[in-house]
Design an enzyme around this catalytic site. Structure first.
Site, PDB file in Angstrom:
ATOM      1  N   SER A 219     -11.891 -20.177  13.697  1.00 14.62           N
ATOM      2  CA  SER A 219     -13.271 -19.941  13.241  1.00 14.62           C
ATOM      3  C   SER A 219     -14.176 -21.093  13.661  1.00 14.62           C
ATOM      4  O   SER A 219     -13.700 -22.192  13.988  1.00 14.62           O
ATOM      5  CB  SER A 219     -13.301 -19.795  11.716  1.00 14.62           C
ATOM      6  OG  SER A 219     -13.163 -21.060  11.116  1.00 14.62           O
TER       7      SER A 219
ATOM      8  N   GLY B 290      -0.676 -22.989   6.892  1.00 17.40           N
ATOM      9  CA  GLY B 290      -0.545 -24.321   6.296  1.00 17.40           C
ATOM     10  C   GLY B 290       0.354 -24.282   5.070  1.00 17.40           C
ATOM     11  O   GLY B 290       1.254 -25.113   4.916  1.00 17.40           O
TER      12      GLY B 290
ATOM     13  N   ASP C 164      -4.109 -15.871   7.628  1.00 15.79           N
ATOM     14  CA  ASP C 164      -4.180 -17.005   6.714  1.00 15.79           C
ATOM     15  C   ASP C 164      -2.808 -17.335   6.112  1.00 15.79           C
ATOM     16  O   ASP C 164      -1.997 -16.434   5.889  1.00 15.79           O
ATOM     17  CB  ASP C 164      -5.162 -16.644   5.590  1.00 15.79           C
ATOM     18  CG  ASP C 164      -5.752 -17.872   4.950  1.00 15.79           C
ATOM     19  OD1 ASP C 164      -5.548 -18.975   5.482  1.00 15.79           O
ATOM     20  OD2 ASP C 164      -6.395 -17.725   3.911  1.00 15.79           O
TER      21      ASP C 164
ATOM     22  N   ASN D 138     -13.353 -24.030  11.737  1.00 13.14           N
ATOM     23  CA  ASN D 138     -12.063 -24.709  11.986  1.00 13.14           C
ATOM     24  C   ASN D 138     -12.201 -25.976  12.828  1.00 13.14           C
ATOM     25  O   ASN D 138     -11.313 -26.829  12.834  1.00 13.14           O
ATOM     26  CB  ASN D 138     -11.061 -23.760  12.668  1.00 13.14           C
ATOM     27  CG  ASN D 138     -10.500 -22.695  11.745  1.00 13.14           C
ATOM     28  OD1 ASN D 138     -10.051 -21.641  12.184  1.00 13.14           O
ATOM     29  ND2 ASN D 138     -10.515 -22.956  10.448  1.00 13.14           N
TER      30      ASN D 138
ATOM     31  N   SER E 183     -14.531 -14.734   4.633  1.00 11.06           N
ATOM     32  CA  SER E 183     -14.525 -15.950   5.459  1.00 11.06           C
ATOM     33  C   SER E 183     -15.265 -15.789   6.790  1.00 11.06           C
ATOM     34  O   SER E 183     -14.749 -16.170   7.840  1.00 11.06           O
ATOM     35  CB  SER E 183     -13.088 -16.432   5.709  1.00 11.06           C
ATOM     36  OG  SER E 183     -12.478 -16.755   4.496  1.00 11.06           O
TER      37      SER E 183
ATOM     38  N   ARG F 189     -11.351 -13.097   0.208  1.00 16.02           N
ATOM     39  CA  ARG F 189     -12.595 -13.518   0.854  1.00 16.02           C
ATOM     40  C   ARG F 189     -12.693 -12.910   2.238  1.00 16.02           C
ATOM     41  O   ARG F 189     -11.681 -12.575   2.848  1.00 16.02           O
ATOM     42  CB  ARG F 189     -12.599 -15.043   1.069  1.00 16.02           C
ATOM     43  CG  ARG F 189     -12.665 -15.909  -0.110  1.00 16.02           C
ATOM     44  CD  ARG F 189     -12.931 -17.341   0.339  1.00 16.02           C
ATOM     45  NE  ARG F 189     -11.762 -17.964   0.930  1.00 16.02           N
ATOM     46  CZ  ARG F 189     -10.814 -18.570   0.253  1.00 16.02           C
ATOM     47  NH1 ARG F 189     -10.907 -18.647  -1.063  1.00 16.02           N
ATOM     48  NH2 ARG F 189      -9.778 -19.121   0.859  1.00 16.02           N
TER      49      ARG F 189
END
Ligand code: FPP
Length: 228
Positions: free
Chosen positions: A47, A5, A2, A50, A178, A176
């Site tokens: 994922s 971005g 992660d 995604n 996720s 998290r």
């Protein structure tokens, strides 16, 4: 993996550039984990959620996946790495599926680390698919309901023959799960770092492993079981 971005945003770059540098971290991690004797490295690369990202970002990620597979196969092969994939891979573009199958086949005789790519993967979807598989076995008369136990469920997950993870690393500070390996991480140790994935390289991996080596794993018992 992660933070791609955010890494790009901090530098005024498009998100896809964060993913591209994130791919360099993937390359570095595969090399380091293989050198360090890690037996299974599972990367949450895409994922099931995604797919809802902008079309251009999804396309960039699919491009990087194929690029990575084409470019890295010789090195993965020379490092004796095997490849496996988990997720609803039939949802991936046909060219990516073809490249994945070809790469898995090319590396299939290797005996070192297994690199597992989670693609179009969701932990809940995996459990749904496992339940459907078990229901089919019962309906066909190959399995009694009373014989459904944890072993049967684990065998029907995408990870069927892959052991549960010992260590779960999450970058970018998010606390998290996720939807990642929901069944399999029951007793995994978690390590969360603020470092964004594109900056996660060998020194960060060593910090995570050092931290993990200090943990006392009890698996719900009072005393930890003896190490094998
Ligand atoms: C999450 O960061 C990352 C992804 C959704 C994609 C991960 C993909 C790569 C690292 C590159 C390609 C992978 C392979 C296996 C070749 P994010 O975009 O959610 O980051 P943010 O939370 O900062 O927005």
């Amino acid at each position: 993996m992660d933070g791609n971005g955010r890494w790009a945003k901090q530098r005024g770059l498009p998100r896809a550039e964060g993913h591209r540098i994130g791919m360099e971290s993937v390359r570095a991690m595969v090399r380091s984990c293989s050198e360090l004797g890690v037996e299974y490295l599972t990367l949450y690369a895409f994922s099931s959620e995604n797919w809802k990202r902008p079309r251009t970002e999804v396309a960039a990620l699919m491009y990087l996946l194929e690029f990575f597979l084409k470019q890295e196969i010789p090195e993965l092969n020379s490092n004796n790495v095997r490849l496996a994939v988990i997720g609803r891979t039939h949802d991936l573009p046909a060219s990516a599926q073809k490249q994945l199958n070809k790469s898995i086949e090319t590396l299939s005789k290797n005996t070192g680390m297994t690199l597992v790519l989670a693609l179009s993967y969701g932990g809940r979807a995996e459990i749904v698919d496992a339940m459907r598989g078990i229901a089919r076995e019962v309906k066909a008369g190959h399995l009694e309901i009373a014989d459904i136990d944890e072993v049967v469920i684990a065998r029907n997950l995408y990870t069927g023959s892959i052991p549960d993870p010992d260590l779960l690393i999450r970058t970018s500070g998010e606390m998290r799960i996720s939807n990642f390996l929901l069944w399999q991480i029951s007793y995994a140790e978690m390590y969360v770092t603020e470092v964004l994935w594109p900056d996660f390289r060998k020194p960060e991996l060593l910090k995570a492993l050092e931290d993990y080596s200090q943990r006392s794993r009890r698996f719900g018992l009072v005393n930890p079981p003896k190490a094998k």
